[in-house]
Design a protein around this motif. Structure first.
Motif, PDB file in Angstrom:
ATOM      1  N   ARG A  88       2.261  22.248 140.473  1.00  0.00           N
ATOM      2  CA  ARG A  88       1.374  23.278 139.952  1.00  0.00           C
ATOM      3  C   ARG A  88       1.099  23.036 138.479  1.00  0.00           C
ATOM      4  NH1 ARG A  88       3.217  29.432 139.018  1.00  0.00           N
ATOM      5  NH2 ARG A  88       4.102  28.387 137.192  1.00  0.00           N
ATOM      6  N   LYS A  89      -0.136  23.240 138.092  1.00  0.00           N
ATOM      7  CA  LYS A  89      -0.533  23.137 136.692  1.00  0.00           C
ATOM      8  C   LYS A  89      -1.556  24.237 136.434  1.00  0.00           C
ATOM      9  CE  LYS A  89      -2.634  20.166 133.188  1.00  0.00           C
ATOM     10  NZ  LYS A  89      -3.637  21.201 132.822  1.00  0.00           N
ATOM     11  N   ARG A  92      -1.323  29.002 132.110  1.00  0.00           N
ATOM     12  CA  ARG A  92      -0.073  29.577 131.628  1.00  0.00           C
ATOM     13  C   ARG A  92       0.995  28.501 131.448  1.00  0.00           C
ATOM     14  NH1 ARG A  92       1.308  35.564 133.984  1.00  0.00           N
ATOM     15  NH2 ARG A  92      -0.636  36.579 133.322  1.00  0.00           N
ATOM     16  N   ASP A  93       1.035  27.554 132.391  1.00  0.00           N
ATOM     17  CA  ASP A  93       1.997  26.452 132.259  1.00  0.00           C
ATOM     18  C   ASP A  93       1.713  25.630 131.008  1.00  0.00           C
ATOM     19  OD1 ASP A  93       3.193  27.239 134.620  1.00  0.00           O
ATOM     20  OD2 ASP A  93       1.945  25.912 135.847  1.00  0.00           O
ATOM     21  N   ASP A  94       0.428  25.392 130.743  1.00  0.00           N
ATOM     22  CA  ASP A  94       0.055  24.632 129.542  1.00  0.00           C
ATOM     23  C   ASP A  94       0.486  25.362 128.276  1.00  0.00           C
ATOM     24  OD1 ASP A  94      -1.053  22.725 131.126  1.00  0.00           O
ATOM     25  OD2 ASP A  94      -3.131  23.335 130.813  1.00  0.00           O
ATOM     26  N   LYS A  97       4.325  25.335 127.908  1.00  0.00           N
ATOM     27  CA  LYS A  97       4.845  24.034 127.498  1.00  0.00           C
ATOM     28  C   LYS A  97       4.562  23.766 126.025  1.00  0.00           C
ATOM     29  CE  LYS A  97       5.241  19.237 128.909  1.00  0.00           C
ATOM     30  NZ  LYS A  97       4.894  18.206 129.901  1.00  0.00           N
TER      31      LYS A  97
END
Length: 349
Positions: A88-89, A92-94, A97
């Motif tokens: 998953r990308k 929010r993940d970006d 990170k």
């Protein structure tokens, strides 16, 4: 410490509020607009703002600096930022990170030039895009005439005043063209676009010429035999502050003129150049390299030594010449010294 990591988007952006002491994070969506970002900074009062480098990163960085907030711009092409083997990308993940890497002080950041330098770079890119369109129209016009068995003058003579008059003899408004002469209407439209681009190019060149005449750095690089105004202003605009580079290897890597490397155990393989960094800078340096062969003794000796007299190695030698030329330009800007040929001392008996 409160970190505000923002994954920028064209219309909306996702911000991650991250507290380094507790590791807690939460997210909010904000419109990608100056007023919305000002409200966000005033409400959150972060200690650090982290964003990715993109087309809108410039004004976001300037806005943070205006409000007295430190802003780091991350390089997403760096290996530490790449997502691998994930299911998953999301935005929010970006954002998360970005915040986590900033908290660990492992965020790969980039240098952000001043707004004036960014505007200068944008104008140089625009000039290059005009030249690209200008050449494309020339090639299209030649192809149209070749399809009809009509040959234009060779080289630049086809685009002189006399050559354009010969082309205009076949021009006819498209709405007046019959089924067997539609190509004349196409020539009319392309010729109109060609003249328009020529006028735009002249305006851009006049503005850049004004900058070049008042820029001491451009005048300094033009002391190099074979380096003209166009190459000098591109090198000055992209190197900007020469003190931000520690050595010539960093300058070469910034322009993407160093070879790729794969090393594992006893294997140490080097390939083609990385081509990272500004493509316009590489393009101008390589073009300047070919011109230097006719005007610069240092370049002639260098290419002769690297190519070993073989025509198949000439292109590789020109790329190496472009890298060395960039390093010498950087050294000249750093020290404020004009060009020197570095001729070898005569042998003593």
């Amino acid at each position: 410490m409160k970190i505000l990591a923002i994954d920028l988007g064209k219309f909306k952006s996702v911000a991650c509020r991250y507290i380094t002491e507790t590791g807690k994070s939460d997210f909010l969506i904000v419109q990608t607009h100056v007023f919305s970002f000002e409200q966000l900074l005033s409400k959150e009062s972060p200690d650090l703002v982290v964003i990715e480098t993109c087309s809108i990163a410039g004004w976001v960085h300037d806005l943070c600096c205006h409000h007295g907030v430190r802003c780091d711009v991350a390089n997403p092409s760096n290996e530490a930022w790449k997502f691998k083997n994930i299911k998953r990308k999301t935005d929010r993940d970006d954002a998360l990170k970005l915040a986590q890497l900033a908290a660990l002080e492992q965020l790969p950041t980039v240098y952000v030039p001043t707004p004036e330098i960014r505007q200068r770079r944008a104008l140089l890119k625009y000039r290059q895009s005009l030249i690209t369109r200008w050449i494309a129209i020339q090639n299209h016009l030649r192809a149209l005439f070749q399809q009809q068995g009509v040959l234009l003058d060779r080289g630049h003579r086809a685009w002189t005043e006399t050559g354009l008059l010969a082309i205009e003899q076949h021009v006819k408004p498209l709405e007046q063209c019959g089924p067997d002469e539609l190509w004349c209407g196409e020539v009319a439209l392309e010729l109109q676009a060609f003249k328009s681009i020529c006028q735009q190019l002249q305006q851009v060149e006049r503005k850049l010429d004004v900058f070049a005449k008042t820029d001491a750095k451009v005048k300094l690089l033009r002391t190099i035999p074979g380096v003209g105004r166009c190459t000098a202003e591109v090198v000055v605009a992209y190197l900007d502050d020469p003190q931000r580079f520690t050595n010539g290897r960093q300058v070469s890597a910034y322009a993407g003129l160093v070879p790729k490397q794969f090393q594992s155990g006893e294997t140490d393989r080097r390939g083609r150049i990385t081509r990272r960094g500004p493509s316009l800078l590489r393009k101008m340096l390589v073009e300047a390299g070919w011109i230097l062969l006719r005007h610069n003794l240092w370049a002639q000796r260098l290419v002769k030594r690297l190519s070993r007299g073989q025509k198949t190695r000439r292109k590789q030698a020109i790329v190496a010449l472009a890298r060395k030329l960039l390093v010498r330009c950087w050294a000249m800007l750093r020290d404020g010294t004009p060009w020197c040929d570095f001729l070898p001392l005569p042998a003593t008996t």
